[in-house]
Design an enzyme around this catalytic site. Structure first.
Site, mmCIF file in Angstrom:
data_model
loop_
_atom_site.group_PDB
_atom_site.id
_atom_site.type_symbol
_atom_site.label_atom_id
_atom_site.label_comp_id
_atom_site.label_asym_id
_atom_site.label_seq_id
_atom_site.Cartn_x
_atom_site.Cartn_y
_atom_site.Cartn_z
ATOM 1 C CD GLN A 1 -28.806 -9.097 28.011
ATOM 2 O OE1 GLN A 1 -27.751 -9.768 28.734
ATOM 3 N NE2 GLN A 1 -28.586 -8.343 27.203
ATOM 4 C CE1 TYR B 1 -21.519 -14.862 25.420
ATOM 5 C CE2 TYR B 1 -22.557 -12.795 25.201
ATOM 6 C CZ TYR B 1 -21.376 -13.519 25.436
ATOM 7 O OH TYR B 1 -20.518 -12.909 26.273
ATOM 8 N NE ARG C 1 -27.004 -4.605 24.357
ATOM 9 C CZ ARG C 1 -25.941 -4.506 25.016
ATOM 10 N NH1 ARG C 1 -25.190 -5.212 25.437
ATOM 11 N NH2 ARG C 1 -25.624 -3.113 24.958
ATOM 12 N N GLY D 1 -22.882 2.507 28.911
ATOM 13 C CA GLY D 1 -22.516 1.047 29.609
ATOM 14 C C GLY D 1 -21.457 1.616 30.866
ATOM 15 N NE ARG D 2 -16.228 -1.922 29.885
ATOM 16 C CZ ARG D 2 -15.178 -2.569 29.631
ATOM 17 N NH1 ARG D 2 -14.029 -1.851 29.392
ATOM 18 N NH2 ARG D 2 -15.233 -3.604 29.398
#
Length: 365
Positions: free
Chosen positions: A100, A186, A233, A322-323
């Site tokens: 990424q 971002y 993404r 994810g986590r």
């Protein structure tokens, strides 16, 4: 138990062994100086190679693109060499891994950009946003972001070139493909979302104009790695880092339609996952499915049950956890057997050593 998650899936020319994705998650453990990927990171990713697809943590495409201390880059020869160790470790364990690539834009501080003024679509500060710094002289910690300057045409051309170079570097490092980080507030997101972009030229104003930077970056990436090794993404409903869009359904359906014209391999959608977050409706998911022909990945506090249902409903082809992947190196096995998941340690998410990175137990432990 969750058979639909364990069917193979075709991602471009790649045949993935299951539909379970390890998404990109910042862990802030690159070696210093130089933000270089290291052996500790290689072990971390290799442990999780049973995922159908790993998308490695965001890696900055330039010094100016860095938002947080200790995050890895992909613009120097030393960084590329570091990533080679990681891709080899994943491939040696029968895994598939994408890079990424990101540029944080305004979500940074002078300490992270070697004194350079951050850049963005517009001279708008990311209000009430803090980033992690380490200036080497005092204790590392969080500070407020600083005011960016609006990018001029040469800046835009330069950054597109940096995304293109990073894509080539990713191939040289052995990655199976490249994901563009166009989400979570971002730089690319700062062009897309209406309240983060007040430009009056061809990169601002209308929806088509706000999508132009995304279009040109993806064009550059595809020219290097080919469309079927590119993913993007997006985060339609998140307001992370101060980016807000006035009409996210219209904006992100149009973005998906644009990306479909590039024939990219996949679209990776991060759903808002905080308490009381807006819910991405079935109608919204269907609208994206209707305009995008490639693989669609969803991420956002998914359980195995919700993941399977989204695949069965046809909204998603793959689901990112994810986590849970941080705390469970063997997560696919746990899902297949219906076993309990380890809980991650929040205090070890960012920075540090192997604790909270490579020491989580496997089922057989």
């Amino acid at each position: 138990m969750f058979d639909s998650l364990f069917n193979s899936v075709q991602l471009g020319e790649l045949t993935l062994k299951n539909r379970i994705v390890m998404p990109p998650m910042t862990r802030s453990r690159a070696s210093q100086p130089g933000d270089i990927p290291n052996e500790m990171m290689a072990r971390y990713y290799a442990q999780r190679a049973s995922a159908g697809l790993i998308i490695a943590e965001g890696m900055q495409i330039s010094e100016l693109g860095k938002g947080y201390a200790w995050t890895p880059g992909i613009y120097s020869p030393e960084q590329v060499q570091g990533w080679k160790r990681i891709t080899k470790a994943v491939h040696d364990n029968d895994g598939c891994i994408f890079a990424q690539i990101w540029h944080v834009g305004r979500v940074t501080h002078f300490e992270n950009t070697n004194g350079q003024t951050p850049i963005s679509s517009s001279a708008l500060k990311a209000e009430n946003v803090r980033v992690f710094i380490d200036n080497g002289d005092s204790d590392p910690g969080f500070v407020e972001t600083v005011m960016p300057r609006a990018m001029n045409k040469q800046d835009i051309k330069t950054v597109i070139g940096e995304f293109k170079r990073a894509s080539q570097n990713a191939l040289d490092a052995g990655f199976d493909g490249v994901e563009l980080h166009a989400a979570n507030g971002y730089l690319v997101n700062q062009f897309i979302d209406s309240q983060a972009n007040n430009r009056s030229d061809e990169y601002g104003g209308s929806l088509d104009n706000r999508l132009r930077f995304l279009d040109e970056v993806v064009t550059a990436m595809v020219s290097v790695v080919g469309p079927q090794r590119v993913g993007v993404r997006l985060a339609p409903l998140t307001t992370l880092n101060g980016t807000v869009d006035d009409d996210p359904i219209e904006t992100y359906t149009a973005a998906a339609k644009l990306l479909n014209r590039h024939n990219i391999a996949y679209l990776h959608i991060a759903e808002a996952d905080w308490d009381d977050a807006p819910v991405m409706s079935k109608e919204f998911k269907q609208a994206i499915r209707d305009v995008f022909d490639g693989i669609i990945i969803y991420a956002g506090k998914y359980t195995a049950e919700r993941a399977q249902q989204n695949v069965l409903d046809g909204f998603a082809d793959m689901i990112a956890f994810g986590r849970p992947f941080i705390a469970n190196p063997d997560l696919p096995k746990r899902i297949a057997l219906g076993r309990a998941w380890n809980t991650h340690q929040p205090e070890t998410l960012f920075g540090g050593g192997v604790q909270g990175l490579t020491d989580y137990p496997y089922l057989e432990d």
